[in-house]
Design a protein around this motif. Structure first.
Motif, mmCIF file in Angstrom:
data_model
loop_
_atom_site.group_PDB
_atom_site.id
_atom_site.type_symbol
_atom_site.label_atom_id
_atom_site.label_comp_id
_atom_site.label_asym_id
_atom_site.label_seq_id
_atom_site.Cartn_x
_atom_site.Cartn_y
_atom_site.Cartn_z
ATOM 1 N N UNK A 61 0.829 -1.211 0.000
ATOM 2 C CA UNK A 61 0.000 0.000 0.000
ATOM 3 C C UNK A 61 0.865 1.264 0.000
ATOM 4 N N UNK A 62 2.007 1.197 0.681
ATOM 5 C CA UNK A 62 2.921 2.345 0.699
ATOM 6 C C UNK A 62 3.510 2.582 -0.692
ATOM 7 N N UNK A 63 3.791 1.506 -1.424
ATOM 8 C CA UNK A 63 4.279 1.654 -2.800
ATOM 9 C C UNK A 63 3.213 2.308 -3.664
ATOM 10 N N UNK A 64 1.975 1.865 -3.540
ATOM 11 C CA UNK A 64 0.874 2.446 -4.327
ATOM 12 C C UNK A 64 0.736 3.932 -4.017
ATOM 13 N N UNK A 65 0.782 4.290 -2.737
ATOM 14 C CA UNK A 65 0.661 5.704 -2.359
ATOM 15 C C UNK A 65 1.802 6.521 -2.953
ATOM 16 N N UNK A 66 3.014 5.969 -2.915
ATOM 17 C CA UNK A 66 4.165 6.669 -3.474
ATOM 18 C C UNK A 66 4.013 6.852 -4.981
ATOM 19 N N UNK A 67 3.570 5.804 -5.668
ATOM 20 C CA UNK A 67 3.377 5.893 -7.116
ATOM 21 C C UNK A 67 2.348 6.961 -7.453
ATOM 22 N N UNK A 68 1.265 7.025 -6.700
ATOM 23 C CA UNK A 68 0.226 8.041 -6.956
ATOM 24 C C UNK A 68 0.804 9.451 -6.783
ATOM 25 N N UNK A 69 1.586 9.636 -5.729
ATOM 26 C CA UNK A 69 2.200 10.949 -5.503
ATOM 27 C C UNK A 69 3.165 11.313 -6.631
ATOM 28 N N UNK A 70 3.935 10.337 -7.083
ATOM 29 C CA UNK A 70 4.943 10.616 -8.104
ATOM 30 C C UNK A 70 4.300 10.924 -9.450
ATOM 31 N N UNK A 71 3.182 10.305 -9.753
ATOM 32 C CA UNK A 71 2.469 10.626 -10.991
ATOM 33 C C UNK A 71 2.036 12.083 -10.972
ATOM 34 N N UNK A 72 1.523 12.550 -9.849
ATOM 35 C CA UNK A 72 1.099 13.948 -9.753
ATOM 36 C C UNK A 72 2.281 14.889 -9.927
ATOM 37 N N UNK A 73 3.390 14.586 -9.262
ATOM 38 C CA UNK A 73 4.571 15.442 -9.393
ATOM 39 C C UNK A 73 5.066 15.473 -10.835
ATOM 40 N N UNK A 74 5.069 14.311 -11.479
ATOM 41 C CA UNK A 74 5.499 14.240 -12.865
ATOM 42 C C UNK A 74 4.619 15.119 -13.750
ATOM 43 N N UNK A 75 3.325 15.156 -13.443
ATOM 44 C CA UNK A 75 2.384 15.949 -14.231
ATOM 45 C C UNK A 75 2.461 17.443 -13.914
ATOM 46 N N UNK A 76 3.182 17.801 -12.863
ATOM 47 C CA UNK A 76 3.277 19.204 -12.487
ATOM 48 C C UNK A 76 2.060 19.718 -11.742
ATOM 49 N N UNK A 77 1.299 18.799 -11.105
ATOM 50 C CA UNK A 77 0.127 19.183 -10.328
ATOM 51 C C UNK A 77 0.265 18.582 -8.932
ATOM 52 N N UNK A 78 -0.715 18.832 -8.078
ATOM 53 C CA UNK A 78 -0.616 18.349 -6.707
ATOM 54 C C UNK A 78 -2.011 18.225 -6.098
ATOM 55 N N UNK A 79 -2.084 17.521 -4.977
ATOM 56 C CA UNK A 79 -3.355 17.450 -4.253
ATOM 57 C C UNK A 79 -3.731 18.826 -3.713
ATOM 58 N N UNK A 80 -2.733 19.585 -3.312
ATOM 59 C CA UNK A 80 -3.015 20.932 -2.808
ATOM 60 C C UNK A 80 -3.666 21.791 -3.888
ATOM 61 N N UNK A 81 -3.325 21.529 -5.142
ATOM 62 C CA UNK A 81 -3.928 22.258 -6.262
ATOM 63 C C UNK A 81 -5.229 21.614 -6.726
#
Length: 400
Positions: A61-81
């Motif tokens: 589950x920690x790997x999945x969470x990390x992958x989700x975060x990294x996809x957002x960073x790669x896209x130049x967006x964020x949960x905060x946005x």
């Protein structure tokens, strides 16, 4: 007792298997894939799959969470946005269909911009889901037209969503997603973008384009293996879709709720593909992200185009609309040319290319993405020259 290496030198060994359990194990490297995905992957990405992971275990589950975060960073967006990354079991087609099945209200209508097979596939999805839709078609060598879109949205207030394909891998054409997005936002509609063959290798500005849902998959420019797609969605828009879902397994909102509840996929996750993707993202970062990967793919494409033209092959698209992901080439005019024979002889030499998807022109396609480099392109070009000679095919302005 035998030790047999898996496919590539340096791979982990299978130990303790009886000889009868290991029929015809390959001893050389895989054939090189010049396709738009699945594509050639690194040995370390393959090796990342040689582990078993508990689908509900906290480590996975920690790997999945990390992958989700990294996809957002790669896209130049964020949960905060206000964005979320939602992996979904299945190919990129599953991801596109999930967006339609989840986000379009019962009274909604989708306008599809189509200039290739993947725009037409969107139409098929909407037909099967019985979602009202309209189509703006252009020829396969002509870009989607924002001016025509503007007129259509002004005339039809029932349209709620606009769907486009960024890099249409039917030909390799690159559609103007920012110009399209500005029209969509001016008319206050929802913008769905299939970025399957572009995400990770062609810069995408979410703010400039006003993208609401972007779909891509693990096995394209990020150089993972098949097994899942992912959707980058505006959270507020997805939350507003409560009750719209036309499918249980393709319900993106329910998938998001599952991740937020316990960090888990709702149904059996593609554990090995996720582990491979984590390693693929590490290698993506090491290469320099989007700019680094784009530079390698551009070099591959330039070398391929130059070499094919020198042999007399004609690209299908004009250079101003051609991207560096995949390139379509016309068949030679010589009646002795058979794509079946051409393909098989290249395969015998260790190279896999792609058939064409056009109905109005006889073409084949060559991808320049995946874990391939300039040396691989040169080797392919040499194999094409040898194959043309073997077939006795004459190419206009080229060699035999």
């Amino acid at each position: 007792m035998v030790n047999a290496s898996i496919n590539h030198p340096g791979a982990m060994d299978i130990k303790g298997a009886a000889p009868s359990a290991l029929p015809d194990l390959p001893s050389a490297k895989d054939k090189t894939l010049f396709t738009p995905g699945p594509l050639t992957t690194s040995l370390s990405v393959k090796q990342a799959m040689l582990r078993d992971a508990g689908s509900w275990h906290f480590e996975f589950n920690a790997v999945v969470a990390s992958v989700r975060d990294r996809i957002l960073r790669l896209a130049g967006v964020s949960r905060e946005a206000g964005f979320e990354a939602i992996p979904l079991q299945g190919s990129g087609t599953f991801g596109v269909e999930a967006v339609f099945a989840t986000s379009v209200p019962p009274s909604g209508k989708v306008l599809v911009l189509a200039n290739g097979a993947y725009g037409e596939r969107m139409v098929m999805m909407l037909q099967r889901a019985r979602i009202e839709h309209a189509i703006l078609r252009t020829a396969t060598d002509i870009l989607n037209d924002p001016a025509v879109l503007d007129r259509e949205l002004a005339a039809d207030k029932a349209i709620t969503h606009v769907a486009a394909v960024h890099c249409e891998t039917t030909t390799g054409i690159l559609n103007p997603i920012v110009e399209i997005g500005k029209v969509v936002k001016r008319h206050k509609r929802t913008y769905v973008l299939d970025a399957m063959s572009s995400f990770g290798a062609i810069p995408i500005d979410f703010d400039a384009a006003g993208i609401d849902y972007l779909i891509s998959s693990a096995n394209k420019c990020l150089e993972g293996v098949p097994g899942f797609s992912f959707v980058i969605a505006r959270r507020s828009m997805l939350l507003a879709c409560e009750g719209y879902a036309r499918s249980l397994s393709l319900d993106l909102l329910d998938q998001l709720k599952g991740f937020e509840k316990n960090g888990q996929f709702r149904y059996t996750p593609p554990t090995h593909a996720i582990l491979a993707f984590q390693q693929a993202l590490n290698e993506f970062d090491q290469e320099g992200g989007v700019s680094g990967r784009a530079a390698r793919y551009q070099r591959n494409h330039s070398l391929l185009l130059e070499g094919m033209k020198q042999m007399g092959f004609r690209p299908y698209l004009p250079p101003e609309v051609q991207t560096y992901i995949i390139t379509s080439f016309h068949y030679p005019d010589d009646p002795k040319f058979s794509f079946h024979d051409f393909y098989n002889k290249l395969s015998d030499r260790g190279f896999i290319i792609y058939p064409g998807k056009l109905t109005q022109a006889n073409c084949f396609r060559i991808g320049t993405i995946g874990r391939i480099f300039e040396a691989d392109i040169r080797a392919l070009l040499a194999a094409i020259r040898e194959t043309i000679d073997d077939l006795g095919v004459c190419i206009k302005n080229g060699r035999r």
